[in-house]
Design a protein around this motif. Structure first.
Motif, PDB file in Angstrom:
ATOM      1  N   ILE A  47       0.838  -1.191   0.000  1.00 19.65           N
ATOM      2  CA  ILE A  47       0.000   0.000   0.000  1.00 19.65           C
ATOM      3  C   ILE A  47       0.877   1.247   0.000  1.00 19.65           C
ATOM      4  O   ILE A  47       1.787   1.363   0.812  1.00 19.65           O
ATOM      5  N   CYS A  48       0.601   2.143  -0.932  1.00 20.82           N
ATOM      6  CA  CYS A  48       1.371   3.389  -1.003  1.00 20.82           C
ATOM      7  C   CYS A  48       0.426   4.555  -0.790  1.00 20.82           C
ATOM      8  O   CYS A  48      -0.779   4.381  -0.657  1.00 20.82           O
ATOM      9  N   ARG A  49       0.991   5.738  -0.814  1.00 18.91           N
ATOM     10  CA  ARG A  49       0.137   6.917  -0.745  1.00 18.91           C
ATOM     11  C   ARG A  49      -0.144   7.382  -2.152  1.00 18.91           C
ATOM     12  O   ARG A  49       0.710   7.264  -3.040  1.00 18.91           O
ATOM     13  N   PRO A  50      -1.345   7.912  -2.395  1.00 18.67           N
ATOM     14  CA  PRO A  50      -1.692   8.376  -3.743  1.00 18.67           C
ATOM     15  C   PRO A  50      -0.659   9.374  -4.249  1.00 18.67           C
ATOM     16  O   PRO A  50      -0.197  10.229  -3.501  1.00 18.67           O
ATOM     17  N   GLY A  51      -0.295   9.238  -5.495  1.00 15.91           N
ATOM     18  CA  GLY A  51       0.648  10.171  -6.097  1.00 15.91           C
ATOM     19  C   GLY A  51       2.098   9.808  -5.886  1.00 15.91           C
ATOM     20  O   GLY A  51       2.992  10.414  -6.463  1.00 15.91           O
ATOM     21  N   GLU A  52       2.337   8.794  -5.053  1.00 18.42           N
ATOM     22  CA  GLU A  52       3.709   8.383  -4.795  1.00 18.42           C
ATOM     23  C   GLU A  52       4.301   7.696  -6.020  1.00 18.42           C
ATOM     24  O   GLU A  52       3.641   6.875  -6.645  1.00 18.42           O
ATOM     25  N   SER A  53       5.530   8.025  -6.333  1.00 21.17           N
ATOM     26  CA  SER A  53       6.202   7.305  -7.421  1.00 21.17           C
ATOM     27  C   SER A  53       7.129   6.277  -6.790  1.00 21.17           C
ATOM     28  O   SER A  53       7.286   6.222  -5.578  1.00 21.17           O
ATOM     29  N   ALA A  54       7.745   5.474  -7.644  1.00 17.82           N
ATOM     30  CA  ALA A  54       8.600   4.394  -7.147  1.00 17.82           C
ATOM     31  C   ALA A  54       9.692   4.923  -6.229  1.00 17.82           C
ATOM     32  O   ALA A  54      10.119   4.246  -5.295  1.00 17.82           O
ATOM     33  N   ALA A  55      10.138   6.156  -6.500  1.00 16.80           N
ATOM     34  CA  ALA A  55      11.231   6.716  -5.708  1.00 16.80           C
ATOM     35  C   ALA A  55      10.769   7.181  -4.325  1.00 16.80           C
ATOM     36  O   ALA A  55      11.579   7.346  -3.418  1.00 16.80           O
ATOM     37  N   GLN A  79      29.646  14.555   3.479  1.00 15.69           N
ATOM     38  CA  GLN A  79      30.101  15.872   3.921  1.00 15.69           C
ATOM     39  C   GLN A  79      31.276  16.298   3.058  1.00 15.69           C
ATOM     40  O   GLN A  79      32.339  15.743   3.218  1.00 15.69           O
ATOM     41  N   PRO A  80      31.145  17.278   2.222  1.00 12.22           N
ATOM     42  CA  PRO A  80      29.888  17.956   1.910  1.00 12.22           C
ATOM     43  C   PRO A  80      28.932  17.018   1.169  1.00 12.22           C
ATOM     44  O   PRO A  80      29.374  15.988   0.664  1.00 12.22           O
ATOM     45  N   THR A  81      27.658  17.410   1.106  1.00 15.53           N
ATOM     46  CA  THR A  81      26.691  16.617   0.357  1.00 15.53           C
ATOM     47  C   THR A  81      27.136  16.570  -1.106  1.00 15.53           C
ATOM     48  O   THR A  81      27.763  17.503  -1.601  1.00 15.53           O
ATOM     49  N   LEU A  82      26.806  15.464  -1.765  1.00 12.96           N
ATOM     50  CA  LEU A  82      27.387  15.199  -3.084  1.00 12.96           C
ATOM     51  C   LEU A  82      26.469  15.573  -4.244  1.00 12.96           C
ATOM     52  O   LEU A  82      25.349  15.083  -4.340  1.00 12.96           O
ATOM     53  N   THR A  83      26.987  16.424  -5.116  1.00 12.18           N
ATOM     54  CA  THR A  83      26.297  16.708  -6.376  1.00 12.18           C
ATOM     55  C   THR A  83      26.316  15.448  -7.235  1.00 12.18           C
ATOM     56  O   THR A  83      27.344  14.776  -7.321  1.00 12.18           O
ATOM     57  N   THR A  84      25.182  15.136  -7.851  1.00  7.80           N
ATOM     58  CA  THR A  84      25.157  13.883  -8.599  1.00  7.80           C
ATOM     59  C   THR A  84      24.142  13.924  -9.736  1.00  7.80           C
ATOM     60  O   THR A  84      23.270  14.796  -9.777  1.00  7.80           O
ATOM     61  N   ILE A  85      24.278  12.975 -10.633  1.00  5.27           N
ATOM     62  CA  ILE A  85      23.380  12.856 -11.782  1.00  5.27           C
ATOM     63  C   ILE A  85      22.754  11.480 -11.699  1.00  5.27           C
ATOM     64  O   ILE A  85      23.425  10.517 -11.328  1.00  5.27           O
ATOM     65  N   ALA A  86      21.462  11.382 -12.016  1.00  4.70           N
ATOM     66  CA  ALA A  86      20.819  10.078 -11.884  1.00  4.70           C
ATOM     67  C   ALA A  86      19.698   9.928 -12.890  1.00  4.70           C
ATOM     68  O   ALA A  86      19.103  10.910 -13.334  1.00  4.70           O
ATOM     69  N   PRO A  87      19.412   8.669 -13.259  1.00  7.05           N
ATOM     70  CA  PRO A  87      18.290   8.418 -14.153  1.00  7.05           C
ATOM     71  C   PRO A  87      16.983   8.597 -13.396  1.00  7.05           C
ATOM     72  O   PRO A  87      16.936   8.415 -12.182  1.00  7.05           O
ATOM     73  N   ASP A  88      15.957   8.927 -14.108  1.00 10.03           N
ATOM     74  CA  ASP A  88      14.625   9.067 -13.530  1.00 10.03           C
ATOM     75  C   ASP A  88      14.024   7.669 -13.364  1.00 10.03           C
ATOM     76  O   ASP A  88      13.781   6.982 -14.352  1.00 10.03           O
ATOM     77  N   PRO A  89      13.806   7.210 -12.138  1.00 10.61           N
ATOM     78  CA  PRO A  89      13.365   5.832 -11.951  1.00 10.61           C
ATOM     79  C   PRO A  89      12.000   5.556 -12.584  1.00 10.61           C
ATOM     80  O   PRO A  89      11.785   4.475 -13.131  1.00 10.61           O
ATOM     81  N   ALA A  90      11.095   6.519 -12.511  1.00 10.68           N
ATOM     82  CA  ALA A  90       9.775   6.283 -13.103  1.00 10.68           C
ATOM     83  C   ALA A  90       9.899   6.074 -14.606  1.00 10.68           C
ATOM     84  O   ALA A  90       9.283   5.181 -15.183  1.00 10.68           O
ATOM     85  N   ALA A  91      10.730   6.879 -15.244  1.00  5.02           N
ATOM     86  CA  ALA A  91      10.932   6.735 -16.682  1.00  5.02           C
ATOM     87  C   ALA A  91      11.543   5.379 -17.003  1.00  5.02           C
ATOM     88  O   ALA A  91      11.208   4.748 -18.006  1.00  5.02           O
ATOM     89  N   ALA A  92      12.431   4.919 -16.131  1.00  5.25           N
ATOM     90  CA  ALA A  92      13.094   3.637 -16.379  1.00  5.25           C
ATOM     91  C   ALA A  92      12.075   2.504 -16.474  1.00  5.25           C
ATOM     92  O   ALA A  92      12.120   1.691 -17.402  1.00  5.25           O
ATOM     93  N   GLY A  93      11.141   2.463 -15.542  1.00  2.00           N
ATOM     94  CA  GLY A  93      10.122   1.417 -15.575  1.00  2.00           C
ATOM     95  C   GLY A  93       9.306   1.481 -16.852  1.00  2.00           C
ATOM     96  O   GLY A  93       9.074   0.466 -17.519  1.00  2.00           O
ATOM     97  N   SER A  94       8.886   2.676 -17.227  1.00  2.00           N
ATOM     98  CA  SER A  94       8.079   2.824 -18.439  1.00  2.00           C
ATOM     99  C   SER A  94       8.842   2.361 -19.664  1.00  2.00           C
ATOM    100  O   SER A  94       8.313   1.634 -20.503  1.00  2.00           O
TER     101      SER A  94
END
Lengths: 336, 336
Positions: free
Chosen positions: A70-78, B291-306
């Motif tokens: 069960i998730c919350r509405p609008g929640e994405s996989a992330a 520390q410091p927090t890390l700048t990063t690049i990442a794929p969009d997980p929702a797009a990956a599933g689609s």
DNA sequence: CTGAAAGCGCTTACAG
DNA sequence: CTGAAAGCGCTTACAG
């Protein structure tokens, strides 16, 4: 052979009947080893696999377990709670060890709610991994007539549903015993004990037990509904400080509240763990990275999956285990 | 009625034939609305649900998608990569949107490897979420004859398998453009470009493109195999500093290496982001807490599933999209 | 130990 | 627009 091979094709090639193929492949004791070997070879040669659709239809059962997260509405996989994912993995692993496949479904919105996996011939049982926050989902699943349905819940706010939970009382006791062992003299409990999240109250009870066992008076720092658990924890700690404080350690009902508490204490210049010790529950990833790092208690995820699956299929047994053992992880917030 | 109701029971109650029940429930256009209403009502009244075992057997297809998550042997639910979980969730969500159920399986050991979901009548296609590190799993899945099988891979080290991947070249370009915009003058690339993890080389190519476009010479700080990616990153940075450094920013092939680099720079007293900027790839949870927090690049997980699900079912289309868009998250390690 | 036959509960040509 | 009939590919009593 272009079309998908059937058990009849295997039978012909092995020179036996379809019945024998079925028995040989199902591992029936009654079949001669020589016959079985012939059948296995023929199946291998033509690339035959039993069609589970037909096998299940005939057999009646499915060998599959449905898992609803069960998730919350609008929640994405992330956005989905990492603990839910871990629990999902744990249930799938436990099911697999017991020979079951797992059919997984994430459900958030009202129109998506679905629990009729047995009726549809999709599964032999259902594990629901919930978060108390999606009330509509709980109403839906509670509405499913329990009769004739194998279902077990994680995180249910309702005691009348078949549930598996953390051993929350043990968690409360563990927290107190640890704080006292670290030299704190007056640990309080931070949380709401009338929350629909019944488990908070259980942790409070364990806390009380251990306090009384040590000859101490329990002390509750109550939280009130806020936008987030962090804010609830921070607000409660500020109110408590305004009233003069009094305790020298905090066991928060969950890590999110504990993190809020940490924040508020820092704002007010109260040293952690020096002046006040803080412990939480959940072992969120953030607990490892808080400043100071957060001491916490958490259920064993692997045990959770096993207990959920066992509760599903041993419902007839007297006293199936439904309490997942918890353990303490000591970090900076109580290290003095 | 004690036994499970069938479509014949519904037919009797609605006063129609079994065929009509089937058509009405399947939403066939051909059925009168009045008839459909009668059928739906009868089904509801006796609590009827279509038995999918029989429906699928007759229909031939399954309406189900199998998802295999490859793990490392001995890994428990708590050890599994959070990104794998997110990807799993994302695939399940995308499948559900397209009307498919998802059958999920975690596979680690050689004896467990299984990809014959179509042959068994369990699924119409297979998504494999892999980590390059389990070589045995890749060998197994590569060995499955591709013919007649719908399968698509995430994280495949093999280019001849049907894959969906991050847009790694875009990631390399994004990193360089960001670093230059922050005022860094000489960004280098930290990583191994001949790694079986082919995606590292792709990020390097993107890096090179953007460097040349800016009139700069690419510069590679090579890593070598270590126990962990963190160690690889740290060792490479130390070697680089020993040789006099020369760059003023680092784009690491992955966050784990970037975190190792951060550690090494701190050891050596090099200020980040002041003297050297650091960016990674993946957006690990740890990146937020470094520390410091890390700048990063990442794929969009929702797009990956689609994209994974679409790649599975639109294999015939020319040029299905197989590159998951990436985006930059700016944090402390490049904020000057 | 093996085989011939029935039947699990649907969907879908084929008729009308 | 609806119905009667066949058949998807197995498993499992029932015989022998």
């Amino acid at each position: 052979m272009k079309r998908r091979p059937t058990s009849i094709d295997v039978a012909e090639r092995a020179g036996v009947s379809q019945s024998t193929v079925s028995r040989a492949l199902a591992g029936s004791e009654v079949i001669t080893e020589a016959t079985r070997a012939r059948v296995l070879r023929a199946a291998e040669e033509i690339g035959y696999f039993v069609d589970e659709r037909a096998a299940r239809l005939r057999r009646g059962s499915t060998g599959t377990l449905a898992v609803v997260v069960i998730c919350r509405p609008g929640e994405s996989a992330a956005d989905i709670n990492p603990f839910s994912y871990m629990l999902l993995g744990s249930v799938c692993l436990a099911a697999s060890e017991r020979g079951f496949e797992t059919l997984v479904s994430f459900q958030a919105r009202e129109e998506q709610f679905f629990g009729h996996y047995e009726e549809r011939g999709w599964a032999d049982g259902l594990v629901v991994i919930g978060t108390t926050t999606n009330r509509a989902a709980w109403d839906y699943f509670r509405g499913l007539e329990k009769a004739e349905r194998r279902v077990v819940y994680w995180g249910s706010p309702f005691d009348d549903l078949e549930w598996v939970r953390s051993d929350n009382r043990a968690a409360g006791r563990l927290a107190v015993e640890h704080l006292l062992a670290q030299g704190y003299r007056a640990p309080c409990f931070l949380g709401a004990i009338d929350s629909p999240q019944h488990q908070f109250a259980e942790r409070y009870e364990g806390y009380c037990d251990a306090m009384r066992a040590a000859g101490l008076e329990p002390c509750l720092v109550p939280t009130r509904d806020g936008a987030t658990r962090e804010e609830e924890g921070a607000a409660a700690v500020e109110a408590w400080l305004d009233q003069g404080g009094g305790a020298d350690a905090i066991f928060a009902a969950c890590d999110a509240m504990a993190l809020g508490a940490l924040e508020a204490l820092k704002q007010r210049g109260v040293a952690v763990p020096g002046e006040v010790g803080v412990a939480g529950f959940d072992d969120l990833p953030a607990a490892r990275f808080a400043q100071p790092t957060l001491t916490t208690i958490a259920p064993d995820p692997a045990a959770a999956g096993s207990l959920l699956v066992d509760a599903l299929f041993n419902a007839g047994d007297d006293a199936p285990l439904r309490r997942v053992p918890v353990s303490l992880t000591v970090r900076g917030s109580t290290a003095r």
